[in-house]
Design a protein around this motif. Structure first.
Motif, PDB file in Angstrom:
ATOM      1  N   THR A  83       0.833  -1.207   0.000  1.00 43.27           N
ATOM      2  CA  THR A  83       0.000   0.000   0.000  1.00 43.27           C
ATOM      3  C   THR A  83       0.865   1.254   0.000  1.00 43.27           C
ATOM      4  O   THR A  83       0.622   2.203  -0.763  1.00 43.27           O
ATOM      5  CB  THR A  83      -0.936   0.005   1.214  1.00 43.27           C
ATOM      6  N   ALA A 186      -6.270  -2.070  -8.118  1.00 42.76           N
ATOM      7  CA  ALA A 186      -6.058  -0.799  -7.427  1.00 42.76           C
ATOM      8  C   ALA A 186      -5.916   0.342  -8.423  1.00 42.76           C
ATOM      9  O   ALA A 186      -6.423   1.445  -8.195  1.00 42.76           O
ATOM     10  CB  ALA A 186      -4.818  -0.884  -6.538  1.00 42.76           C
ATOM     11  N   THR A 192      -8.936   6.787  -2.910  1.00 44.29           N
ATOM     12  CA  THR A 192      -7.861   6.204  -2.120  1.00 44.29           C
ATOM     13  C   THR A 192      -8.306   5.007  -1.282  1.00 44.29           C
ATOM     14  O   THR A 192      -7.629   3.972  -1.260  1.00 44.29           O
ATOM     15  CB  THR A 192      -7.238   7.271  -1.203  1.00 44.29           C
ATOM     16  N   LYS A 195      -8.821   2.054  -3.407  1.00 41.72           N
ATOM     17  CA  LYS A 195      -7.534   1.577  -3.895  1.00 41.72           C
ATOM     18  C   LYS A 195      -6.853   0.718  -2.831  1.00 41.72           C
ATOM     19  O   LYS A 195      -6.286  -0.341  -3.140  1.00 41.72           O
ATOM     20  CB  LYS A 195      -6.657   2.779  -4.269  1.00 41.72           C
ATOM     21  N   ILE A 196      -6.910   1.152  -1.572  1.00 42.94           N
ATOM     22  CA  ILE A 196      -6.286   0.396  -0.490  1.00 42.94           C
ATOM     23  C   ILE A 196      -6.970  -0.949  -0.300  1.00 42.94           C
ATOM     24  O   ILE A 196      -6.303  -1.992  -0.157  1.00 42.94           O
ATOM     25  CB  ILE A 196      -6.320   1.213   0.821  1.00 42.94           C
ATOM     26  N   LEU A 199      -6.010  -3.336  -3.039  1.00 40.07           N
ATOM     27  CA  LEU A 199      -4.670  -3.868  -2.829  1.00 40.07           C
ATOM     28  C   LEU A 199      -4.644  -4.911  -1.724  1.00 40.07           C
ATOM     29  O   LEU A 199      -3.979  -5.947  -1.829  1.00 40.07           O
ATOM     30  CB  LEU A 199      -3.707  -2.735  -2.453  1.00 40.07           C
ATOM     31  N   TRP A 200      -5.387  -4.646  -0.674  1.00 40.51           N
ATOM     32  CA  TRP A 200      -5.267  -5.420   0.557  1.00 40.51           C
ATOM     33  C   TRP A 200      -5.695  -6.874   0.393  1.00 40.51           C
ATOM     34  O   TRP A 200      -4.994  -7.789   0.844  1.00 40.51           O
ATOM     35  CB  TRP A 200      -6.099  -4.760   1.661  1.00 40.51           C
TER      36      TRP A 200
END
Length: 308
Positions: A83, A186, A192, A195-196, A199-200
């Motif tokens: 991240t 992402a 934001t 996006k996190i 990714l996570w």
């Protein structure tokens, strides 16, 4: 207003084009900048790895009684590293393993640029990982107490000594397939928090499954060797670094090749839709986002002009 013009999510073809242009931008960037960004990426990924080790190594009773829960918790903490890398725009080798092949196939960058980028980013990631392992962990003593010290020493048995070469290779495929998917989804988000989250989840899965990430291993395995783990540097290179690297490349190609085939080519090796995008003949439905050079993005309009 930007919020009115910017879509919440990019279409897959737009994400593919974004990564091709991102690879082109990296091709044009000075190599010292690439190396320093790669160094920082190695540090950032190691931070997430460190937190994961603290959770898993500090929970021996939970690991004995409920190992699945420990894997879930440790896996959940690891993605903070990627991240930080993505949100700050640093250079991670495993994500470049899928963006550069797409750009090469699209003929936006020469093949030699792929090799040069991978080489520079590899050693930058390695330098950042070893810096974190030696200076920020071993010599700082943050894992010198029990049960962390014992866990770190025996880590090489889990990741290198016990599995076979082909098993680490296959784990490398699964790892970077998920990592590249995480970066892909992402990139498709323009907000934001989304996006996190994007990714996570895939990163959580790869860590909980015990897959092998060549850059993450550059922190944890050398740290184990520094602390007295039963492994030589030569064996680490042959038994872990090489199979994980090759597996990560294959995993990246499982994302890059379908993306190129679906969105970046036609029967002549070119994508009619993408040709329109590159020539500036864009329709409102194919508006895309490009880097504005100031840490943000601009929208390419149907007339080919940039809108803030």
């Amino acid at each position: 207003m930007a919020s009115a013009l910017t879509p919440a999510t990019l279409q897959p073809n737009q994400v593919a084009y974004f990564f091709v242009e991102a690879a082109l931008a990296k091709h044009k960037t000075r190599q010292d900048v690439i190396f320093l960004k790669a160094f920082l990426a190695g540090v950032f990924l190691s931070y997430g790895n460190l937190l994961s080790i603290i959770v898993s190594g500090g929970s021996p009773t939970l690991t004995t009684n409920n190992p699945g829960l420990t894997k879930l918790i440790a896996g959940f903490t690891f993605p903070i590293g990627l991240t930080l890398i993505v949100l700050t725009g640093q250079e991670l080798l495993t994500s470049n393993m899928f963006t550069f092949p797409m750009a090469v196939l699209r003929r936006r960058v020469p093949f030699w640029s792929l090799g040069l980028n991978w080489l520079v980013v590899f050693f930058g990631n390695l330098a950042g990982s070893l810096f974190t392992a030696a200076i920020l962990v071993k010599y700082s003593g943050v894992l010198s107490s029990e049960p962390y010290h014992t866990y770190v020493i025996h880590f090489v048995n889990t990741k290198v000594n016990t599995p076979e070469w082909h098993q680490i290779f296959l784990r490398g495929i699964g790892c970077n397939w998920l990592v590249c998917l995480a970066v892909w989804v992402a990139a498709g988000s323009n907000e934001t928090v989304s996006k996190i989250v994007a990714l996570w989840l895939p990163i959580w899965l790869f860590v909980a499954a015990g897959y092998d990430h060549v850059i993450a291993n550059m922190f944890s395995i050398p740290l184990s060797i520094m602390e007295g783990g039963d492994l030589t540097t030569g064996k680490y290179i042959w038994k872990s670094l090489i199979p994980a690297f090759i597996g990560n490349v294959v995993g990246a190609l499982f994302v890059a090749l379908p993306a190129w085939w679906f969105y970046l080519r036609d029967e002549h090796g070119r994508s009619t839709e993408l040709d329109s995008l590159e020539s500036g003949n864009r329709s409102p439905e194919t508006d895309i986002l490009e880097d504005n050079g100031k840490g943000g993005r601009v929208i390419i309009s149907d007339s080919g002009k940039r809108r803030q």
